[in-house]
Motif scaffolding. Structure first.
Motif, PDB file in Angstrom:
ATOM      1  N   LEU A  42       0.937  -1.161   0.014  1.00 24.74           N
ATOM      2  CA  LEU A  42       0.065  -0.137   0.000  1.00 24.74           C
ATOM      3  C   LEU A  42       0.806   1.278  -0.055  1.00 24.74           C
ATOM      4  CD1 LEU A  42      -2.741  -1.088   2.540  1.00 24.74           C
ATOM      5  CD2 LEU A  42      -3.082  -0.396   0.129  1.00 24.74           C
ATOM      6  N   LEU A  43       1.916   1.018   0.538  1.00 20.98           N
ATOM      7  CA  LEU A  43       3.234   2.155   0.737  1.00 20.98           C
ATOM      8  C   LEU A  43       3.696   2.575  -0.782  1.00 20.98           C
ATOM      9  CD1 LEU A  43       4.418   1.968   4.178  1.00 20.98           C
ATOM     10  CD2 LEU A  43       2.765   3.702   3.359  1.00 20.98           C
ATOM     11  N   GLU A  45       4.849   2.217  -4.876  1.00 22.58           N
ATOM     12  CA  GLU A  45       4.680   3.136  -6.108  1.00 22.58           C
ATOM     13  C   GLU A  45       3.184   3.108  -6.685  1.00 22.58           C
ATOM     14  OE1 GLU A  45       6.790   2.116  -9.630  1.00 22.58           O
ATOM     15  OE2 GLU A  45       7.256   0.202  -9.049  1.00 22.58           O
ATOM     16  N   GLU A  46       2.701   1.913  -6.457  1.00 29.80           N
ATOM     17  CA  GLU A  46       1.061   1.966  -6.880  1.00 29.80           C
ATOM     18  C   GLU A  46       0.295   1.832  -5.897  1.00 29.80           C
ATOM     19  OE1 GLU A  46       0.699  -1.767  -9.379  1.00 29.80           O
ATOM     20  OE2 GLU A  46       1.926  -0.680 -11.163  1.00 29.80           O
ATOM     21  N   GLY A  47       0.672   2.438  -4.604  1.00 29.14           N
ATOM     22  CA  GLY A  47      -0.174   2.147  -3.590  1.00 29.14           C
ATOM     23  C   GLY A  47      -0.897   3.628  -3.138  1.00 29.14           C
ATOM     24  N   LEU A  48      -1.065   3.883  -1.953  1.00 31.99           N
ATOM     25  CA  LEU A  48      -1.625   4.863  -1.438  1.00 31.99           C
ATOM     26  C   LEU A  48      -0.620   6.253  -1.432  1.00 31.99           C
ATOM     27  CD1 LEU A  48      -3.922   4.089   1.341  1.00 31.99           C
ATOM     28  CD2 LEU A  48      -4.464   4.709  -1.115  1.00 31.99           C
ATOM     29  N   PHE A  49       0.669   6.036  -0.973  1.00 29.28           N
ATOM     30  CA  PHE A  49       1.657   7.023  -0.797  1.00 29.28           C
ATOM     31  C   PHE A  49       2.634   7.284  -1.925  1.00 29.28           C
ATOM     32  CE2 PHE A  49       0.382   6.398   3.206  1.00 29.28           C
ATOM     33  CZ  PHE A  49       0.333   7.463   4.130  1.00 29.28           C
ATOM     34  N   GLY A  50       2.729   6.116  -3.042  1.00 27.44           N
ATOM     35  CA  GLY A  50       3.340   6.074  -4.373  1.00 27.44           C
ATOM     36  C   GLY A  50       4.815   6.278  -4.065  1.00 27.44           C
TER      37      GLY A  50
END
Length: 575
Positions: A42-43, A45-50
């Motif tokens: 989730l953290l 590159e494709e998550g919430l923080f990118g």
């Protein structure tokens, strides 16, 4: 300065979220390691923080360091007594079992996806070993108490099978990169070097570390750091010399943890917490490293690899390796199912990337996919599988606190605390009239936060805290005095062990006469119940093992110094 503070805040928030997420995962039954992986993804590159993290070398460093800490902690917590029932089976699984698993998995994948046999075997080698972080974490995180033979086999296997997997992976990587002419000689040399140097360095390092901890005087808080520094030095030294650092650090922890150490309790507590921090860091970083969109194209290969590994290769390897040791089929089936994959396959999946091998990203993504499937399917079902196969045993102690006290030149006593509840069997009983074991001595009674001056004269009340000194062998009897039965009904002591308790020294002939049963085949009337049960279980008997003679069921209840001290007996129907 602002960036520094922001990074500190982000790191602290990430740690807090990971710990709180573990509470939620425990309630819904999800493996915590899976949660940490998900947080990392989730953290990413494709998550919430990118966060764009693709430093393979840094991930390999963090993963190796964290795994070394986890293995060292696992060694510290493993009791030498478990080797009596599990050493040979576990080492067979850690060597021959890894080869069988890697060979079957790699062979099927090479055939199914038209890969070169060396590429197929490389994938098999990468996912061929069970993972210590996953096994230690999941076996101890759910309050699950397994039969000692099963738990010890799984833990020792996971702590010692990394050298074989690393050896196979490195050998196949070198074959794909260099195409060496003297393959057999190179393979044999690599294996001897990994295993031999790792074992030697670990054994010598563990003895030296224990000697050093006991030799020098330090501030109490420094002893855990000394142990940690020594463990990592052993890991690094073995690896630099060409041996298996993972095997070395596990053996060092095992040897040091089974010797008398200064500040032993502080060392174990510190490493328990630090091992959890290492697991959180490692799985979050490995989750950051993966790109979820790249997993979809390899979903077919990953699912096939996981299915072959879980349903075919692992069971065949387990049944082949454990057949000579006469493990009951239920235990073999459970060990087959709990072949958990975790950080080790992901870390080994980095090796082809570091070597620049063709299709290296495919190997890494397939390994990651296999780990996800293993944690979801196997990790989520450990407790139900253990209950279905009847491999749970009642927990050892219901004490609120328990700490072993090092008494010079004397037997180790335990300092034990019990919280008296409304359902405690000893509620409203005078302490001086309790039928305490001979070694147990009440030393303090706390009521509403105050220590009472004469605890032996008091009557126990709800919410009292009673502190006692006792030998470890008597803790089970103390539990029955102070702790109300809890947990599933099928683990209640009377239901699990039976209505009667026999001494292990009781003669079979006397039991047969008293209860009107026939002598079992191969037994002698003068033979003790302990000797008969040890013979039945090939000298690897553990608490919870059962034998039926006519209409009597005998369940091993307590083992002391390799002898069966107490046996539960239930009178029931034949068959």
């Amino acid at each position: 300065m602002d960036l520094t503070n922001q990074l500190i805040l982000f790191g602290a928030a990430l740690l807090l979220v990971s710990i709180l997420a573990s509470v939620v995962s425990d309630r819904v039954g999800a493996p915590m390691l899976l949660v940490f992986l998900a947080i990392g993804m989730l953290l990413g590159e494709e998550g919430l923080f990118g966060i764009d993290f693709d430093d393979i070398q840094a991930a390999h460093l963090i993963g190796s360091l964290a795994l070394a800490i986890i293995l060292f902690d696992g060694g510290l917590r493993t009791q030498a007594s478990t080797f009596r029932v599990a050493l040979k089976p576990a080492l067979t699984l850690a060597t021959v079992g890894v080869i069988i698993t890697a060979g079957i998995t790699g062979g099927v994948l090479a055939w199914a996806f038209d890969l070169d046999w060396k590429q197929g075997l490389l994938i098999g080698a990468i996912v061929g070993s069970t993972d210590a972080a996953a096994v230690f974490g999941l076996l101890h995180a759910r309050g699950l108490e397994l039969k000692q033979r099963v738990a010890a086999t799984l833990e020792i296997e996971s702590g010692s099978n990394d050298p074989m997997a690393i050896f196979l992976t490195i050998m196949l990587v070198e074959i794909l990169v260099q195409q060496p002419d003297l393959l057999a000689a190179a393979a044999a040399l690599e294996f001897v070097q990994q295993l031999g140097l790792g074992a030697a360095f670990g054994a010598l390092g563990g003895l030296t570390l224990a000697w050093l901890i006991n030799r020098i005087n330090l501030t109490p808080g420094l002893y855990p750091l000394l142990a940690l520094g020594g463990g990592l030095a052993i890991f690094g030294g073995a690896a630099v010399l060409g041996g298996s650092g993972f095997l070395a650090v596990y053996l060092a922890g095992l040897i040091a943890g089974n010797r008398r150490l200064q500040a032993a309790q502080n060392i174990r507590r510190f490493h328990d917490g630090f091992a959890w921090l290492a697991q959180i860091t490692m799985f979050v970083v490995l989750g950051l490293l993966v790109t979820p969109s790249e997993l979809l194209p390899v979903a077919a290969q990953g699912l096939l690899a996981a299915a072959v590994l879980i349903l075919v290769a692992r069971p065949l390897a387990v049944f082949a390796c454990l057949a000579p040791f006469r493990f009951p089929w239920r235990e073999q089936l459970f060990i087959s199912w709990v072949g958990l994959r975790g950080a080790v396959p992901i870390i080994l999946g980095l090796f082809p990337l570091l070597a620049g091998i063709e299709q290296a990203e495919l190997f890494f993504n397939v390994a990651f996919f296999v780990v996800l499937v293993s944690l979801v399917v196997q990790g989520w079902t450990i407790a139900p599988a253990a209950r279905l196969l009847g491999l749970e045993v009642p927990p050892d102690s219901g004490a609120t606190q328990r700490q072993v006290i090092d008494v010079p030149h004397q037997t180790d006593y335990a300092f034990i605390a019990y919280r008296i509840t409304e359902s405690s069997p000893a509620l409203y009983e005078p302490i001086n009239r309790l039928n305490l074991p001979s070694s147990a001595q009440p030393v303090a009674l706390f009521r509403e936060g105050e220590a009472l001056q004469h605890p032996r004269r008091e009557v126990l009340r709800p919410r009292d805290y009673l502190y006692l000194l006792a030998l470890p062998r008597d803790i089970a009897d103390l539990d029955r005095l102070f702790v109300a039965p809890s947990g599933p009904a099928y683990l209640a002591e009377q239901r699990f062990f039976g209505e009667f308790t026999l001494d292990g020294s009781a003669r079979l002939g006397e039991i047969a006469t008293a209860y009107g049963i026939s002598m079992p085949s191969g037994a002698r009337p003068e033979q003790s119940l302990s000797d008969y049960l040890l013979w039945i279980f090939n000298n690897r008997a553990v608490v919870g093992d059962r034998v039926r003679i006519d209409n009597l069921q005998f369940t091993i209840r307590e083992i002391q110094d390799g002898r069966i001290a107490k046996v539960g007996m239930r009178i029931g129907q034949k068959g």
